[in-house]
Design a protein around this motif. Structure first.
Motif, PDB file in Angstrom:
ATOM      1  N   THR A 173      32.504 -35.484  -0.484  1.00 19.67           N
ATOM      2  CA  THR A 173      31.571 -35.019   0.548  1.00 19.67           C
ATOM      3  C   THR A 173      30.241 -35.747   0.437  1.00 19.67           C
ATOM      4  O   THR A 173      29.671 -36.179   1.441  1.00 19.67           O
ATOM      5  CB  THR A 173      31.356 -33.496   0.414  1.00 19.67           C
ATOM      6  N   THR A 174      29.741 -35.900  -0.787  1.00 17.23           N
ATOM      7  CA  THR A 174      28.473 -36.598  -1.009  1.00 17.23           C
ATOM      8  C   THR A 174      28.594 -38.060  -0.603  1.00 17.23           C
ATOM      9  O   THR A 174      27.689 -38.618   0.028  1.00 17.23           O
ATOM     10  CB  THR A 174      28.041 -36.483  -2.484  1.00 17.23           C
ATOM     11  N   GLU A 229      28.279 -38.486   3.117  1.00 16.41           N
ATOM     12  CA  GLU A 229      26.878 -38.393   3.533  1.00 16.41           C
ATOM     13  C   GLU A 229      26.137 -39.689   3.227  1.00 16.41           C
ATOM     14  O   GLU A 229      25.346 -40.167   4.036  1.00 16.41           O
ATOM     15  CB  GLU A 229      26.196 -37.204   2.844  1.00 16.41           C
ATOM     16  N   SER A 233      18.226 -35.512   2.186  1.00 15.32           N
ATOM     17  CA  SER A 233      19.428 -34.821   2.642  1.00 15.32           C
ATOM     18  C   SER A 233      19.901 -33.877   1.540  1.00 15.32           C
ATOM     19  O   SER A 233      19.854 -34.229   0.362  1.00 15.32           O
ATOM     20  CB  SER A 233      20.528 -35.840   2.970  1.00 15.32           C
ATOM     21  N   LYS A 239      22.752 -30.221   0.906  1.00 16.51           N
ATOM     22  CA  LYS A 239      23.702 -29.281   1.497  1.00 16.51           C
ATOM     23  C   LYS A 239      24.391 -28.483   0.403  1.00 16.51           C
ATOM     24  O   LYS A 239      24.669 -28.990  -0.671  1.00 16.51           O
ATOM     25  CB  LYS A 239      24.758 -30.037   2.310  1.00 16.51           C
ATOM     26  N   TRP A 246      27.032 -42.260   5.807  1.00 19.61           N
ATOM     27  CA  TRP A 246      26.318 -41.994   7.048  1.00 19.61           C
ATOM     28  C   TRP A 246      24.866 -42.477   6.950  1.00 19.61           C
ATOM     29  O   TRP A 246      24.353 -43.111   7.882  1.00 19.61           O
ATOM     30  CB  TRP A 246      26.391 -40.503   7.347  1.00 19.61           C
TER      31      TRP A 246
END
Length: 149
Positions: free
Chosen positions: A77-78, A81, A54, A56, A84
């Motif tokens: 944000t990390t 992720e 992953s 981004k 998830w």
């Protein structure tokens, strides 16, 4: 962007059989990177073993007042992720080693000194770009000669 695509059109990800299932994440931010809005950039990459799973780069939604604030936003944000990915692993009944290492650059407030994912937020020279691309596990199959031996 077009220059990047032109120079990397033959790259691909490689996922070797039997590699580690350990997850490791790297996060960074570039404070006030957008000259129009003064918003910062968030960049992260997440590996399973040596394989990139992953990544981004994204402009942050708000204007940060400091480099440290931008970096904490990138960490958040990390982390989302990673959460998830954790849920996906649980659904697939794949064991996941906890805690997951999350490496970051918080040099602005001298909390720690870790490797960072600068390639997502900064312009790199060609040699540094090639080094970073190799760390992501990207390979150009056309650069290697195929031959019998």
């Amino acid at each position: 962007m077009l220059k990047y695509l032109k120079g990397s059109h033959s790259f691909g990800l490689y996922y070797p059989k039997g590699s580690s299932s350990q997850i490791v994440a790297y996060s960074d931010a570039d404070w006030s990177a957008c000259l129009d809005s003064r918003n910062s950039l968030t960049g992260y990459c997440i590996f399973m073993g040596h394989s990139l799973i992953s990544w981004k780069t994204k402009k942050q939604a708000t204007v940060s007042k400091s480099s440290a604030e931008a970096k904490y936003g990138a960490l958040a944000t990390t982390f989302c992720e990673l959460q998830w990915i954790n849920y996906i692993f649980k659904d697939l009944e794949i064991p996941l080693t906890i805690p997951i290492p999350l490496w970051c650059d918080i040099a602005a407030i001298q909390i720690t000194s870790n490797p960072v994912a600068d390639m997502f937020t900064k312009t790199l020279t060609a040699p540094l770009y090639r080094l970073q691309v190799s760390k992501l596990g990207l390979q150009d199959p056309f650069q290697h000669q195929l031959g019998g031996g």
